[in-house]
Scaffold this active site. Sequence first.
Site, PDB file in Angstrom:
ATOM      1  N   ARG A 259       0.896  -1.229   0.120  1.00  0.00           N
ATOM      2  CA  ARG A 259       0.036  -0.032   0.031  1.00  0.00           C
ATOM      3  C   ARG A 259       1.004   1.277  -0.018  1.00  0.00           C
ATOM      4  NH1 ARG A 259      -3.433  -3.393  -0.774  1.00  0.00           N
ATOM      5  NH2 ARG A 259      -5.418  -3.701   0.116  1.00  0.00           N
TER       6      ARG A 259
ATOM      7  N   SER B 175     -10.374  -0.371   2.950  1.00  0.00           N
ATOM      8  CA  SER B 175      -9.704  -0.478   4.406  1.00  0.00           C
ATOM      9  C   SER B 175      -9.271   0.741   5.027  1.00  0.00           C
ATOM     10  CB  SER B 175      -8.528  -1.391   4.321  1.00  0.00           C
ATOM     11  OG  SER B 175      -8.816  -2.405   3.842  1.00  0.00           O
TER      12      SER B 175
ATOM     13  N   GLU C 281      -4.951   4.189   6.242  1.00  0.00           N
ATOM     14  CA  GLU C 281      -4.643   3.970   4.687  1.00  0.00           C
ATOM     15  C   GLU C 281      -4.939   5.101   3.861  1.00  0.00           C
ATOM     16  OE1 GLU C 281      -3.833   2.591   1.487  1.00  0.00           O
ATOM     17  OE2 GLU C 281      -5.857   2.216   1.606  1.00  0.00           O
TER      18      GLU C 281
HETATM   19  N1  EPU Z   1     -10.635 -10.374  10.127  1.00  0.00           N
HETATM   20  C1  EPU Z   1     -11.363 -10.329  11.361  1.00  0.00           C
HETATM   21  N2  EPU Z   1     -12.384  -9.604  11.505  1.00  0.00           N
HETATM   22  C2  EPU Z   1     -12.839  -8.690  10.767  1.00  0.00           C
HETATM   23  C3  EPU Z   1     -11.872  -8.607   9.484  1.00  0.00           C
HETATM   24  C4  EPU Z   1     -10.831  -9.451   9.061  1.00  0.00           C
HETATM   25  O1  EPU Z   1     -11.197 -11.335  12.334  1.00  0.00           O
HETATM   26  O2  EPU Z   1     -13.485  -7.929  10.758  1.00  0.00           O
HETATM   27  C5  EPU Z   1      -9.563 -11.448   9.991  1.00  0.00           C
HETATM   28  C6  EPU Z   1     -10.134 -12.835   9.354  1.00  0.00           C
HETATM   29  O3  EPU Z   1      -9.306 -13.719  10.086  1.00  0.00           O
HETATM   30  C7  EPU Z   1      -9.652 -12.898   7.944  1.00  0.00           C
HETATM   31  C8  EPU Z   1      -8.559 -11.885   8.131  1.00  0.00           C
HETATM   32  O4  EPU Z   1      -8.715 -11.110   9.094  1.00  0.00           O
HETATM   33  O5  EPU Z   1      -9.678 -14.193   7.487  1.00  0.00           O
HETATM   34  C9  EPU Z   1      -8.322 -11.255   6.775  1.00  0.00           C
HETATM   35  O6  EPU Z   1      -9.404 -10.417   6.346  1.00  0.00           O
HETATM   36  P1  EPU Z   1      -9.595 -10.271   4.965  1.00  0.00           P
HETATM   37  O7  EPU Z   1      -9.365 -11.222   3.870  1.00  0.00           O
HETATM   38  O8  EPU Z   1     -10.871  -9.425   4.582  1.00  0.00           O
HETATM   39  O9  EPU Z   1      -8.413  -9.207   4.379  1.00  0.00           O
HETATM   40  P2  EPU Z   1      -7.840  -7.858   5.023  1.00  0.00           P
HETATM   41  O10 EPU Z   1      -6.508  -8.014   5.503  1.00  0.00           O
HETATM   42  O11 EPU Z   1      -8.705  -7.396   6.177  1.00  0.00           O
HETATM   43  C10 EPU Z   1      -6.824  -6.928   3.026  1.00  0.00           C
HETATM   44  C11 EPU Z   1      -6.867  -5.613   2.304  1.00  0.00           C
HETATM   45  C12 EPU Z   1      -8.145  -5.397   1.422  1.00  0.00           C
HETATM   46  C13 EPU Z   1      -8.553  -6.696   0.560  1.00  0.00           C
HETATM   47  C14 EPU Z   1      -8.409  -7.976   1.256  1.00  0.00           C
HETATM   48  C15 EPU Z   1      -8.480  -9.180   0.752  1.00  0.00           C
HETATM   49  C16 EPU Z   1      -5.535  -4.228   3.375  1.00  0.00           C
HETATM   50  C17 EPU Z   1      -5.405  -2.671   4.323  1.00  0.00           C
HETATM   51  N3  EPU Z   1      -6.638  -4.454   3.021  1.00  0.00           N
HETATM   52  O12 EPU Z   1      -7.877  -6.902   4.038  1.00  0.00           O
HETATM   53  O13 EPU Z   1      -8.142  -4.200   0.733  1.00  0.00           O
HETATM   54  O14 EPU Z   1      -9.635  -6.506  -0.175  1.00  0.00           O
HETATM   55  O15 EPU Z   1      -7.149  -8.172   2.096  1.00  0.00           O
HETATM   56  O16 EPU Z   1      -7.167  -9.485  -0.122  1.00  0.00           O
HETATM   57  O17 EPU Z   1      -4.342  -4.723   3.058  1.00  0.00           O
HETATM   58  C18 EPU Z   1      -8.511  -1.769   0.540  1.00  0.00           C
HETATM   59  O18 EPU Z   1      -7.468  -1.933   0.510  1.00  0.00           O
HETATM   60  O19 EPU Z   1      -9.458  -0.866   0.561  1.00  0.00           O
HETATM   61  C19 EPU Z   1      -8.968  -3.384   0.950  1.00  0.00           C
HETATM   62  C20 EPU Z   1     -10.400  -3.571   1.010  1.00  0.00           C
END
Ligand code: EPU
Length: 338
Positions: free
Chosen positions: A165, A238, A334
């Site tokens: 990012r 995010s 972010e």
């Molecule tokens: N999780 C929770 N609670 C929550 C959210 C997440 O427990 O409310 C845990 C879960 O275990 C889940 C894990 O975190 O499996 C990862 O969650 P997710 O796959 O939704 O991914 P993220 O790390 O929360 C990142 C990116 C997203 C992208 C997703 C999918 C960043 C800041 N965000 O989110 O990007 O869509 O991975 O690859 O790196 C964005 O940048 O706007 C964005 C949405």
Amino acid sequence: MKIEEYASLKPYNTLALDANARYLIIVTSLDLLCEAIHFANAKKLPYLVLGEGSNILLRGNVDKVVILMRTEGVSIDSKGHDSEVFVTAQAGETWHPFVQCCLSKGLYGIENLSLVPGTVGAAPVQNIGAYGVELADVLHSLQVYAPESRETFELMREDCAFGYRDSLFKQRQNTWIITAVTLRLSIRPAPKTSYGGILEELDAMKADEITPSAVAEAICRLRQRKLPDPAVLPNAGSFFKNPVITQAQFKRIQAEFPTIVHYVVNDQQIKLAAGWMIEQCGWKGKRLNDAGVHTHQALVLVNHGHATGTDILALAEEIQGQVKSRFGIRLDIEPTVA
Ligand code: EPU
């Protein structure tokens, strides 16, 4: 060139924050971009370039010349080595239709970035990434305009200091304006399905074959379930980055919180799921005035109606404070705060 004075930016930022731009100019060509910059210089005002406004938090009125990039056009430039194809898109193209356009032409490599909001020109700024793919993986070069020298030139991927990012454009804001992006795609399908949830979703879809189009559809379904549609519930994706810490720091935290969700980056670094930590602090689905934490993904802050930029930042600070005191981890915001 049409110039609007004291224009509301509410339709131009996906958090739907009601701030005014001192001047607003919609730019549909490179010539108009140069004119808009010239206008800003004449008014002795800074400029702010917006794509779809999907990664910005407007703290209040913007005493700047706001330039909306709306240049259009996609060209398949030339065939590279073997199965490679270079595709160039103008900065104002909307990202998701561009992904679909590439898929429909049998050009692969960005299907995992389906449904990421924003424009093509904004994508390199935060090096958009989702479901195991980052823009930097497929980016070949960028065309940029440097307002100070009034020159246009090409930057290669290696010049852009891409990180998680992060990029040169985020580190040195207002030095270049991205006018077009060239990607190196492939005519050979190579679906990436290792990110959690993709294979399960393909199963649920009863996809006969794992094609790039099936992966794109699976990702759209996953995103639509977890992430709010800004047209229905305004948000900027995010709101925090997933913090990257050392293995040593991680061992200490994991000893106290054995179920902490994390990913190994390399032998030295671990990335923590900020959404998990925020949820553990009890914030999922909660709100402070009209600023809220999304019910299905705690990493996303939403505007329930009349939140201001200050309301969103107050909620973010509250969350940062609690995550810091519970886990000893600082969460970084972010989106760009303007
Ligand atoms: N999780 C929770 N609670 C929550 C959210 C997440 O427990 O409310 C845990 C879960 O275990 C889940 C894990 O975190 O499996 C990862 O969650 P997710 O796959 O939704 O991914 P993220 O790390 O929360 C990142 C990116 C997203 C992208 C997703 C999918 C960043 C800041 N965000 O989110 O990007 O869509 O991975 O690859 O790196 C964005 O940048 O706007 C964005 C949405």
